[in-house]
Design an enzyme around this catalytic site. Sequence first.
Site, PDB file in Angstrom:
ATOM      1  N   CYS A  15       0.821  -1.214   0.000  1.00  0.00           N
ATOM      2  CA  CYS A  15       0.000   0.000   0.000  1.00  0.00           C
ATOM      3  C   CYS A  15       0.854   1.263   0.000  1.00  0.00           C
ATOM      4  CB  CYS A  15      -0.960   0.004   1.180  1.00  0.00           C
ATOM      5  SG  CYS A  15      -2.272  -1.207   1.002  1.00  0.00           S
ATOM      6  N   LYS A  18       0.796   3.235  -3.255  1.00  0.00           N
ATOM      7  CA  LYS A  18      -0.400   4.002  -3.628  1.00  0.00           C
ATOM      8  C   LYS A  18      -0.030   5.450  -3.946  1.00  0.00           C
ATOM      9  CE  LYS A  18      -4.151   2.196  -0.719  1.00  0.00           C
ATOM     10  NZ  LYS A  18      -5.140   2.634   0.242  1.00  0.00           N
ATOM     11  N   ASP A  50     -14.663   6.839   1.739  1.00  0.00           N
ATOM     12  CA  ASP A  50     -14.877   5.540   2.364  1.00  0.00           C
ATOM     13  C   ASP A  50     -14.085   4.430   1.683  1.00  0.00           C
ATOM     14  OD1 ASP A  50     -16.389   4.574   4.666  1.00  0.00           O
ATOM     15  OD2 ASP A  50     -17.834   6.083   4.026  1.00  0.00           O
ATOM     16  N   ASP A  51     -14.016   3.282   2.364  1.00  0.00           N
ATOM     17  CA  ASP A  51     -13.233   2.166   1.864  1.00  0.00           C
ATOM     18  C   ASP A  51     -13.887   1.476   0.685  1.00  0.00           C
ATOM     19  OD1 ASP A  51     -11.086   2.040   3.905  1.00  0.00           O
ATOM     20  OD2 ASP A  51     -12.830   1.900   5.206  1.00  0.00           O
ATOM     21  N   ASP A  68      -8.647  -3.574  -4.785  1.00  0.00           N
ATOM     22  CA  ASP A  68      -7.317  -3.319  -4.212  1.00  0.00           C
ATOM     23  C   ASP A  68      -6.267  -4.170  -4.917  1.00  0.00           C
ATOM     24  OD1 ASP A  68      -6.262  -1.653  -1.959  1.00  0.00           O
ATOM     25  OD2 ASP A  68      -8.262  -2.080  -1.200  1.00  0.00           O
ATOM     26  N   GLY A 139     -11.557 -13.154 -13.662  1.00  0.00           N
ATOM     27  CA  GLY A 139     -10.522 -12.143 -13.489  1.00  0.00           C
ATOM     28  C   GLY A 139      -9.927 -11.732 -14.806  1.00  0.00           C
ATOM     29  N   HIS A 140      -8.753 -11.133 -14.708  1.00  0.00           N
ATOM     30  CA  HIS A 140      -8.098 -10.591 -15.888  1.00  0.00           C
ATOM     31  C   HIS A 140      -6.604 -10.613 -15.660  1.00  0.00           C
ATOM     32  CE1 HIS A 140      -7.703  -8.150 -19.476  1.00  0.00           C
ATOM     33  NE2 HIS A 140      -6.885  -7.349 -18.809  1.00  0.00           N
ATOM     34  N   SER A 141      -5.837 -10.912 -16.720  1.00  0.00           N
ATOM     35  CA  SER A 141      -4.388 -10.897 -16.572  1.00  0.00           C
ATOM     36  C   SER A 141      -3.754 -10.230 -17.787  1.00  0.00           C
ATOM     37  CB  SER A 141      -3.865 -12.324 -16.429  1.00  0.00           C
ATOM     38  OG  SER A 141      -4.286 -13.086 -17.545  1.00  0.00           O
ATOM     39  N   ASP A 227     -10.315   0.729   7.385  1.00  0.00           N
ATOM     40  CA  ASP A 227      -9.122  -0.075   7.640  1.00  0.00           C
ATOM     41  C   ASP A 227      -7.897   0.810   7.447  1.00  0.00           C
ATOM     42  OD1 ASP A 227      -9.523   0.000   4.876  1.00  0.00           O
ATOM     43  OD2 ASP A 227      -8.577  -1.946   4.555  1.00  0.00           O
TER      44      ASP A 227
HETATM   45 CO    CO Z   1      -9.513   0.707   3.104  1.00  0.00          CO
HETATM   46 CO    CO Z   2      -8.708  -0.073  -0.399  1.00  0.00          CO
END
Ligand code: CO
Ligand code: CO
Length: 341
Positions: A15, A18, A50-51, A68, A139-141, A227
């Site tokens: 993270c 980011k 918000d998350d 994420d 999903g995707h790759s 979080d």
């Molecule tokens: Co979060």
């Molecule tokens: Co997040």
Amino acid sequence: MTRVRLTEYSHGAGCACKLGPDELSFVMGAVQDHASTTHTALLVGVQGSDDAGVYDLGDGRALVQTVDIFTPVVDAPRDWGRIAAANALSDVYAMGGTPMTALQYLAWPRDTLDFDIAREVVRGGLDVMAEAGCTVLGGHSIDGPEPTYGFAVTGMVGTESYVPNSRAEEGDALILTKPLGVGIITTAIKRGQCPPDVARRAIETMMTLNDVAGRCLAQGGAHAATDVTGFGLLGHLREMCLASGVGAMVSTKDVPVLEGARELLQLGMWAGGSQRNLKSILDFVDSEVGEDDLRVLADAQTSGGLLVALPRDSVDEYLHLVAGSSVIGAIKHGVGIKVIP
Ligand code: CO
Ligand code: CO
């Protein structure tokens, strides 16, 4: 399988890679008033901080959605996969939601990294999704310059029971459910200077789901939750304070920190993302503690714990139900965060 150090293939760690809070708010200025981001069924959208988004299904239930994705934060492929999954699920738990389905995303540098390693990453991610009872639908790759992995997760929550970060009230206790220091430790891992036992404890922490912490929110009548991830404790607390129109107090001695993190910080293990965090919150913080304590409080976390504003009379039960949780401060009247020793 050849031994590779996955973190060598990442420019940042977890993270901490980011965008910073200020960079993000500049870019996201473009989406605030866009026709695509407004709808009458939208209970929580991009307008706030918000998350996860919350979308009313009209029958008392709402969808909770989040995504994420990040570059390697540890060297072992399976651990990285597990951490990426736990981290992606965390935003649903932070809203008080139950994860239902997920889509996986993988970018892999085909010319430099073995596909055996990618398989291990995916195995780790899927193991954690199974543990969470969350079904991976697809999903995707792509072939990308850096290995990058994560999930878009969809969950369910009651329209009356979701927990945004915007309803913290003066007098609430502030609770943190995992120790800080992960950013410092993963920086040391990336530089090849982390004692193995310190790394192991940080990895265990990051792989731990916030499922119990999330389930207990509604039960305790939590007013607000988020979080703690890339913006660090103080950055996420600032978002909660601004969204709720309150201030806060954090008692440094009560904040749990992973063993070994403070020592590594003294050796200069301090991620670029954490530096940006500290710079961006200084105006909002009234500090009575030293620089190193502030650095720990601004340390960018990956798959960190929940930060919860909880009514006082629910505190004992929450602490009892959620292993590793502690009271680290309180929500106050006014503006800004006071940090005391
Ligand atoms: Co979060
Ligand atoms: Co997040």
